[in-house]
Scaffold this motif. Structure first.
Motif, PDB file in Angstrom:
ATOM      1  N   ARG A  21       0.823  -0.996  -0.025  1.00 22.00           N
ATOM      2  CA  ARG A  21       0.004  -0.467  -0.191  1.00 22.00           C
ATOM      3  C   ARG A  21       0.511   1.758   0.111  1.00 22.00           C
ATOM      4  NH1 ARG A  21      -2.836  -0.357   4.525  1.00 22.00           N
ATOM      5  NH2 ARG A  21      -1.184   0.833   5.886  1.00 22.00           N
ATOM      6  N   THR A  22       1.924   1.076   0.763  1.00 26.24           N
ATOM      7  CA  THR A  22       2.963   2.807   1.037  1.00 26.24           C
ATOM      8  C   THR A  22       3.440   2.602  -0.310  1.00 26.24           C
ATOM      9  OG1 THR A  22       2.988   2.194   2.929  1.00 26.24           O
ATOM     10  CG2 THR A  22       4.710   3.526   2.184  1.00 26.24           C
ATOM     11  N   TYR A  23       4.177   1.967  -0.884  1.00 26.01           N
ATOM     12  CA  TYR A  23       4.743   1.750  -2.599  1.00 26.01           C
ATOM     13  C   TYR A  23       3.438   2.917  -3.537  1.00 26.01           C
ATOM     14  CZ  TYR A  23       7.148   0.591  -6.870  1.00 26.01           C
ATOM     15  OH  TYR A  23       7.048  -0.150  -7.755  1.00 26.01           O
ATOM     16  N   SER A  24       2.683   1.928  -3.449  1.00 24.50           N
ATOM     17  CA  SER A  24       1.897   2.822  -3.951  1.00 24.50           C
ATOM     18  C   SER A  24       1.068   3.978  -4.238  1.00 24.50           C
ATOM     19  CB  SER A  24       0.047   1.243  -4.237  1.00 24.50           C
ATOM     20  OG  SER A  24      -0.675   2.366  -5.378  1.00 24.50           O
ATOM     21  N   GLU A  25       0.948   4.094  -3.114  1.00 21.99           N
ATOM     22  CA  GLU A  25       0.597   5.278  -2.757  1.00 21.99           C
ATOM     23  C   GLU A  25       1.675   6.411  -2.854  1.00 21.99           C
ATOM     24  OE1 GLU A  25      -0.533   5.701   1.639  1.00 21.99           O
ATOM     25  OE2 GLU A  25      -1.937   4.514   1.005  1.00 21.99           O
ATOM     26  N   LEU A  26       3.155   6.082  -3.098  1.00 20.58           N
ATOM     27  CA  LEU A  26       4.559   7.256  -3.131  1.00 20.58           C
ATOM     28  C   LEU A  26       4.753   7.348  -4.516  1.00 20.58           C
ATOM     29  CD1 LEU A  26       7.101   5.140  -0.310  1.00 20.58           C
ATOM     30  CD2 LEU A  26       5.585   8.047  -0.429  1.00 20.58           C
ATOM     31  N   ALA A  27       4.096   5.250  -5.314  1.00 15.01           N
ATOM     32  CA  ALA A  27       4.332   5.725  -6.875  1.00 15.01           C
ATOM     33  C   ALA A  27       3.383   6.462  -7.173  1.00 15.01           C
ATOM     34  CB  ALA A  27       4.264   4.421  -7.120  1.00 15.01           C
ATOM     35  N   ASN A  28       1.823   6.424  -6.875  1.00 15.89           N
ATOM     36  CA  ASN A  28       1.661   7.407  -7.531  1.00 15.89           C
ATOM     37  C   ASN A  28       1.694   8.597  -7.433  1.00 15.89           C
ATOM     38  OD1 ASN A  28      -0.180   5.293  -8.765  1.00 15.89           O
ATOM     39  ND2 ASN A  28      -1.882   5.027  -6.185  1.00 15.89           N
ATOM     40  N   ALA A  29       2.369   9.027  -5.988  1.00 18.74           N
ATOM     41  CA  ALA A  29       2.384  10.435  -5.763  1.00 18.74           C
ATOM     42  C   ALA A  29       3.819  10.610  -6.618  1.00 18.74           C
ATOM     43  CB  ALA A  29       2.618  10.664  -4.153  1.00 18.74           C
ATOM     44  N   ILE A  30       4.717  10.268  -6.837  1.00 15.70           N
ATOM     45  CA  ILE A  30       5.477  10.814  -7.988  1.00 15.70           C
ATOM     46  C   ILE A  30       5.711  10.609  -8.982  1.00 15.70           C
ATOM     47  CG2 ILE A  30       7.758   9.370  -9.036  1.00 15.70           C
ATOM     48  CD1 ILE A  30       8.326   8.417  -6.851  1.00 15.70           C
ATOM     49  N   GLU A  31       4.305  10.224  -9.459  1.00 14.68           N
ATOM     50  CA  GLU A  31       3.804  10.503 -10.826  1.00 14.68           C
ATOM     51  C   GLU A  31       2.853  11.361 -11.125  1.00 14.68           C
ATOM     52  OE1 GLU A  31       3.508   8.901 -15.264  1.00 14.68           O
ATOM     53  OE2 GLU A  31       5.092   8.392 -13.357  1.00 14.68           O
ATOM     54  N   MET A  32       2.007  11.422 -10.121  1.00 11.84           N
ATOM     55  CA  MET A  32       1.409  13.157 -10.020  1.00 11.84           C
ATOM     56  C   MET A  32       1.859  14.279 -10.279  1.00 11.84           C
ATOM     57  SD  MET A  32      -1.892  12.658 -10.415  1.00 11.84           S
ATOM     58  CE  MET A  32      -2.060  13.917 -10.078  1.00 11.84           C
ATOM     59  N   MET A  33       3.438  14.438  -9.153  1.00  9.17           N
ATOM     60  CA  MET A  33       4.504  15.077  -9.321  1.00  9.17           C
ATOM     61  C   MET A  33       4.667  15.982 -10.388  1.00  9.17           C
ATOM     62  SD  MET A  33       7.455  15.463  -6.424  1.00  9.17           S
ATOM     63  CE  MET A  33       9.194  16.447  -6.854  1.00  9.17           C
ATOM     64  N   LYS A  34       5.222  14.551 -11.323  1.00  6.21           N
ATOM     65  CA  LYS A  34       5.618  14.633 -12.843  1.00  6.21           C
ATOM     66  C   LYS A  34       4.630  15.129 -13.600  1.00  6.21           C
ATOM     67  CE  LYS A  34       7.664  11.589 -16.935  1.00  6.21           C
ATOM     68  NZ  LYS A  34       6.035  11.592 -17.457  1.00  6.21           N
ATOM     69  N   ILE A  35       3.535  14.912 -13.796  1.00  2.31           N
ATOM     70  CA  ILE A  35       2.312  15.928 -14.118  1.00  2.31           C
ATOM     71  C   ILE A  35       2.146  16.722 -13.947  1.00  2.31           C
ATOM     72  CG2 ILE A  35      -0.100  15.036 -14.976  1.00  2.31           C
ATOM     73  CD1 ILE A  35       0.353  12.773 -14.952  1.00  2.31           C
ATOM     74  N   ASP A  36       2.514  17.733 -12.120  1.00  2.00           N
ATOM     75  CA  ASP A  36       1.172  18.524 -12.568  1.00  2.00           C
ATOM     76  C   ASP A  36       2.799  19.557 -12.830  1.00  2.00           C
ATOM     77  OD1 ASP A  36      -0.140  17.522 -11.420  1.00  2.00           O
ATOM     78  OD2 ASP A  36       0.464  18.407  -9.137  1.00  2.00           O
ATOM     79  N   ASN A  37       4.131  18.810 -13.129  1.00  2.23           N
ATOM     80  CA  ASN A  37       5.104  19.780 -13.169  1.00  2.23           C
ATOM     81  C   ASN A  37       5.691  19.362 -14.760  1.00  2.23           C
ATOM     82  OD1 ASN A  37       7.055  21.237 -10.973  1.00  2.23           O
ATOM     83  ND2 ASN A  37       5.994  19.170 -10.524  1.00  2.23           N
ATOM     84  N   GLU A  38       4.522  19.421 -15.931  1.00  3.40           N
ATOM     85  CA  GLU A  38       4.781  19.246 -17.060  1.00  3.40           C
ATOM     86  C   GLU A  38       6.586  18.263 -17.642  1.00  3.40           C
ATOM     87  OE1 GLU A  38       3.426  22.333 -18.869  1.00  3.40           O
ATOM     88  OE2 GLU A  38       1.418  21.788 -18.791  1.00  3.40           O
TER      89      GLU A  38
END
Length: 223
Positions: A21-38
């Motif tokens: 669960r923790t890995y999934s949350e962190l991996a998703n957060a990294i992806e959102m960070m990448k998307i937000d920063n284009e």
């Protein structure tokens, strides 16, 4: 006689579920960070000139957290205060005693609402994320391998790491040991991947088993 085995299996299942669960949350957060920063890749959101404190605070914005603490705040007791993480398998210092992991739990981190500690370890790298590491040879028992002059045999090597994400699903509780409740994974320019030296998270999630060696820091390795 069967009950302790059942309890151990149950505890292992609960721990592995937390890790996934923790890995999934962190991996998703990294992806959102990448998307937000284009960003075109992860190297752009984990630049080599950033500090651990900056990157940790930056990732925390994408997660459900309790608090974010700098290393100075942790030294004063913030985010649970300082603590020591143990390596997955023991390593032994020059005095023949079990030593702590190199990745101590006293650098900047944030705390998730479930009590998990998370640190984003910055790496000094150029735009290609090539990072240089230092290590020394050890024998299978964890002792340093010495040359004919009694000196450690150390070397440098390179890996493609933009940053590393360390987490401890129990916070200050539990064993605080890689392979049990502490794990990490590396961020490369185009993917996240297992960093075997700090828990072997992918192996744990696939096999559903915790792999670690119990030992006590500071105790003699040979009695």
């Amino acid at each position: 006689m069967v009950l302790p085995t059942i309890i151990a299996k149950c505890d292992e299942f609960i721990m592995v579920t937390k890790i996934k669960r923790t890995y999934s949350e962190l991996a998703n957060a990294i992806e959102m960070m990448k998307i937000d920063n284009e960003a075109n890749n992860y190297a752009e959101i984990f630049p080599g000139n950033s500090s651990t404190e900056i990157l940790t605070a930056r990732l925390a914005k994408y997660l459900d957290i309790v608090e974010v603490c700098t290393s100075a705040e942790i030294a004063r007791g913030g985010c649970g205060g300082t603590y020591t993480r143990k390596s997955k398998t023991p390593t032994i210092d020059e005095n023949g005693n079990y030593e702590a992991s190199k990745a101590a739990g006293n650098v900047a981190r944030f705390t998730l609402k479930d009590g998990t500690f998370v640190t984003v370890k910055a790496r000094s790298h150029s735009g290609d994320c090539i990072t240089e590491y230092h290590d020394c040879l050890r024998d299978p028992e964890g002792y340093y391998e010495l040359d004919e002059n009694g000196e450690k045999q150390c070397y440098m090597y390179e890996s493609t790491h933009c940053a590393e994400i360390f987490f401890d699903v129990n916070g200050l509780s539990g064993l605080n040991q890689y392979g049990y409740d502490c794990f990490s994974f590396a961020v490369t320019p185009y993917k996240v991947e297992q960093h075997g030296g700090y828990g072997g998270i992918y192996d744990t999630m696939i096999d559903g088993k915790l792999t670690y060696t119990k030992y006590t820091i500071g105790e003699p390795a040979r009695k």
